[in-house]
Scaffold this active site. Structure first.
Site, PDB file in Angstrom:
ATOM      1  N   SER A 598      15.158 -30.462   5.130  1.00 19.98           N
ATOM      2  CA  SER A 598      16.496 -30.478   4.551  1.00 19.98           C
ATOM      3  C   SER A 598      17.112 -31.860   4.711  1.00 19.98           C
ATOM      4  O   SER A 598      16.626 -32.828   4.144  1.00 19.98           O
ATOM      5  CB  SER A 598      17.356 -29.375   5.172  1.00 19.98           C
ATOM      6  OG  SER A 598      18.538 -29.192   4.438  1.00 19.98           O
ATOM      7  N   ASP A 683      16.065 -21.309  -2.995  1.00 20.07           N
ATOM      8  CA  ASP A 683      16.811 -22.070  -1.994  1.00 20.07           C
ATOM      9  C   ASP A 683      18.192 -22.437  -2.535  1.00 20.07           C
ATOM     10  O   ASP A 683      18.302 -23.157  -3.523  1.00 20.07           O
ATOM     11  CB  ASP A 683      16.028 -23.344  -1.647  1.00 20.07           C
ATOM     12  CG  ASP A 683      16.647 -24.123  -0.504  1.00 20.07           C
ATOM     13  OD1 ASP A 683      17.760 -23.774  -0.064  1.00 20.07           O
ATOM     14  OD2 ASP A 683      16.010 -25.092  -0.054  1.00 20.07           O
ATOM     15  N   HIS A 719      15.460 -21.261   2.607  1.00 16.84           N
ATOM     16  CA  HIS A 719      15.527 -22.695   2.867  1.00 16.84           C
ATOM     17  C   HIS A 719      14.532 -23.109   3.943  1.00 16.84           C
ATOM     18  O   HIS A 719      13.941 -24.187   3.861  1.00 16.84           O
ATOM     19  CB  HIS A 719      16.955 -23.030   3.293  1.00 16.84           C
ATOM     20  CG  HIS A 719      17.237 -24.477   3.473  1.00 16.84           C
ATOM     21  ND1 HIS A 719      17.104 -25.393   2.456  1.00 16.84           N
ATOM     22  CD2 HIS A 719      17.661 -25.193   4.563  1.00 16.84           C
ATOM     23  CE1 HIS A 719      17.437 -26.599   2.895  1.00 16.84           C
ATOM     24  NE2 HIS A 719      17.769 -26.496   4.165  1.00 16.84           N
TER      25      HIS A 719
END
Length: 751
Positions: A598, A683, A719
């Site tokens: 991320s 996501d 995610h």
């Protein structure tokens, strides 16, 4: 068109996506996405984007491209299948084969715990009377709950995540909140990974699920004192929790009432009941500003009363200390304990009466463990109990806890018992309890849970995670300081096998994040020993942008200071390799793989572009890499709320900073290391077109024959990857196989 920016499609004469040939062991051609150039002109900068069309996730061409990339990834990693199976098998062998119980915790006379059944992917939530033997006193049987004694009732099964996941294979249950009368359970569930939740209610005694299903909610919630109302969050179309609603039990969801709406798009909401049970607490928060509203839990229809108006750059969060002389649920009595950075950059503790909570009535709690008495300690939070305050702190880069009396005196500091270890409050739900459950672990020590006595500060271990076949004495962990280019000391946590030398000859996996003031405290992973057993040194770089050294550590890697995060990470690698002034080689500088997820994926993209020759390979999981375009698009979830983290590119100086490091806008020149990128179609945090665009751009600009693989999850998935424990171990084994192959360590583990 966006404010200040002009976007123009240049033509529709696109390059068709190259067909993908072969299957199995047959060589395949790397996918090439079609190019439809568009131009962004902003602040005097003209940028051509050939892949802006990917923003349309429903486009047949985009879906075909994602499918081609997944097929290419599967083909290119087919030769790693045996290694992946071995790594997965090793991790599974470290997973208990029988049912596995969590540590239990008590609340209002009941003991709660989670159980993962034998061979199951997900958990079950159980409850039993507190005086009855629970999982801490007696372990689970092979097939079911702990056997009840002759005078004991069988534990009550409250939730089974395996049943919830049966349809899709994915489940997330972030809320499971028993009502104050212990008759009902409010719980929420997502079964796709898109972070869109259903709120449901179960009658505990009968296990009957009530018909009051509330669609499209957000995690969080709190009960009124009489168990007749439940407060919950609703997200907007960008998944920002912006409304608090009140549901009256026994009525349809259509009759629910709006309690509060946050109209500033930079702020999201949280809602919870105070630990005392007397207040419903609504917090509006951006990256550096908050305000709080309170509702008496005994008067749930009362309007939400503001504690103190928000002031830009000032945060405060509250918990409630009930009036010892008051009756049960004497809402409006007692004090608020307030954690704030108002006048204290590393936060301090204040007190105010509930019935007059404004800033003019705040008084400092004179605790010598925190600011203003000392400046080396960051106050993270304060959990309030009847007769005690439990502080969560950071000092000199390490976590610790401190217990004080209500006035801030009689401080007892609780440090991690493990070398380079983490310590945290795990379960602290009962206001009148004399103890809480804390958790400790390190990179090489599995989690252990202890009961922390709030009166004495003593801790009694009650449970350790079972890791079959794992011997922690075979491994070492330590924390060192690497010197950054500006002289700052950057903490680095190392883990390695006892016979792996730190003399510059071992391969290294370097992990980083560095954003949101988040701390990469040590966590044990059942898959990590497989890397350590093959001679890898695992290093975690606690770079600026994170919060390991306090609020100032975040400020030095945030907004226009963000490039400091990337240079810290590269300089840590140089330090480990012995290539920095004053450094002694600890690992082989020619065999360093970097990894992050991320915002940590952005870190990987930036260091991939800035120092491609430093890395043997890079793993960028769900990476935020198209920084300027994303931060210019307010229709993307998190964009507006994250201007306070990354900057707003409508501002020329913010634009210049973002543009200078955005991996999509700065592909590396020359030779590139191997790159593994991941993404997921569901996501909601890093939309799948972002890594897809980056991969396409890298293929287009590569002049040296680099290898880029894109592992895109086309089905359910979140995610952070799959939800089930074995599914996640399988995913981790795939990534580890790529890493080991890049390091030339694809053989078996050391004996």
């Amino acid at each position: 068109m966006r404010a200040g920016a002009t976007i123009t499609n240049l033509n529709d004469d696109s390059e068709a996506m190259a067909s993908v040939h072969g299957s199995g062991g047959v060589k395949m051609q790397a996918p090439r996405a079609q190019r439809i150039p568009s131009v962004r002109e902003l602040h005097g900068q003209r940028d051509v984007d050939d892949y802006a069309w990917m923003r349309d996730h429903d486009s047949a061409a985009f879906l075909a491209y994602l499918g081609a990339e997944r097929a290419y990834y599967d083909a290119q990693t087919a030769h790693l299948a045996e290694l992946t199976d071995s790594l997965f098998g090793e991790a599974v062998a470290r997973t208990p084969r029988s049912a596995e119980d969590s540590v239990s915790w008590t609340r209002r006379g009941y003991r709660y715990w989670y159980r993962t059944p034998q061979e199951a992917e997900n958990r079950q939530l159980f409850r039993a009377p507190a005086g009855q033997a629970g999982p801490t006193e007696a372990g689970p049987t092979e097939t079911g709950p702990t056997e009840a004694g002759p005078t004991e009732a069988a534990p009550t099964l409250l939730l089974d995540e395996n049943v919830l996941a049966a349809a899709t294979g994915y489940v997330d249950v972030p809320v499971a909140e028993p009502s104050p009368d212990d008759r009902l359970l409010a719980w929420s569930v997502d079964t796709s990974g898109a972070e869109i939740y259903q709120l449901r209610f179960t009658e505990i005694e009968t296990a009957r699920e009530l018909p009051e299903v509330i669609e499209r909610t957000y995690p969080g919630g709190g009960w009124s004192s009489d168990s007749a109302h439940f407060f919950y969050l609703v997200p907007d179309e960008l998944n920002r929790p912006y409304q608090v609603w009140r549901h009256a039990m026994g009525t349809p969801a259509s009759a629910d009432e709006l309690v509060y709406e946050e109209t500033d798009e930079r702020f999201g909401l949280t809602v919870t009941a105070s630990r005392s049970g007397e207040l419903i607490v609504i917090t509006a928060e951006s990256r550096d500003t908050t305000d709080v509203r309170l509702i008496p839990a005994s008067r749930p229809r009362s309007p939400a009363a503001l504690v103190e108006p928000r002031r830009r750059g000032v945060e405060y969060r509250v918990d409630h200390a009930a009036d010892p002389a008051g009756g049960a649920n004497d809402s409006g009595a007692g004090d608020l304990l307030i954690v704030t950075d108002d006048g204290a950059p590393e936060f301090t503790l204040m007190r105010a009466p509930v019935d007059a909570p404004g800033r003019a009535n705040w008084t400092a709690v004179p605790c010598p463990a925190i600011a203003p008495a000392r400046t080396d300690t960051r106050l993270i939070g304060c959990d309030v109990f009847a007769g005690h305050l439990l502080l969560t702190l950071r000092r000199d880069g390490a976590p610790l806890l401190a217990i004080t009396d209500p006035g801030g005196g009689a401080v007892r500091e609780i440090r991690p018992a493990l070398t380079a270890g983490a310590i945290s409050v795990q379960h602290a739900t009962d206001y009148r309890a004399g103890s809480v459950i804390i958790a400790e672990e390190s990179l090489i020590e599995p989690p252990r849970w202890s009961e922390l006595d709030l009166a004495t500060g003593g801790r009694q271990e009650v449970k350790r995670a079972e890791v079959p076949g794992f011997d922690a004495t075979l491994y070492r962990t330590t924390q060192i300081d690497a010197r950054a280019g500006d002289g700052a000391s950057v903490p680095v946590t190392l883990a390695y096998r006892f016979d792996t030398p730190l003399d510059g000859t071992a391969a290294c996996l370097l992990y980083g994040y560095g954003a949101y003031e988040a701390c990469l405290d040590a966590e044990f992973d059942r898959g990590l020993p497989s890397l350590l057993d093959r001679g890898v040194v695992y290093a975690v770089a606690h770079v600026r942008g994170g919060g390991e050294r306090g609020r100032h550590w975040w400020q030095q890697g945030r907004l226009r200071a963000k490039p400091r995060t990337f240079s810290d990470f590269i300089e840590v690698a140089d330090w480990l390799a012995g290539d920095a002034p004053g450094a002694t080689p600890l690992v082989d500088g020619r065999r360093i793989v970097s990894r992050g997820l991320s915002a940590g994926g952005l870190l990987q993209g930036a260091i991939y572009s800035r120092a491609p020759g430093r890395w043997r390979a890079v793993v960028a999981e769900v990476p935020f890499v198209d920084c300027v375009t994303t931060m210019l698009d307010p229709s993307i979830p998190l964009t507006i709320t994250e201007w306070d983290e990354w900057g707003d590119p409508r501002d020329a100086a913010d634009f210049d900073c973002l543009r200078s490091y955005s991996p999509y806008d700065n592909p590396p020149a020359g030779a590139r290391p191997d790159l593994l990128v991941t993404g997921a179609v569901h996501d909601p945090r890093v939309l799948v077109h972002e890594p897809a665009k980056w991969v396409a751009r890298l293929r287009e600009t590569d002049t040296a024959g680099g290898r880029v693989l894109f592992r895109v999850e086309l089905g359910v998935g979140a995610h952070t990857g799959p939800s089930g424990r074995f599914a996640h171990l399988r995913y981790e084994a795939e990534v580890q196989a790529f890493i080991l192959a890049a390091l030339g360590l694809a053989g078996g583990p050391a004996s």
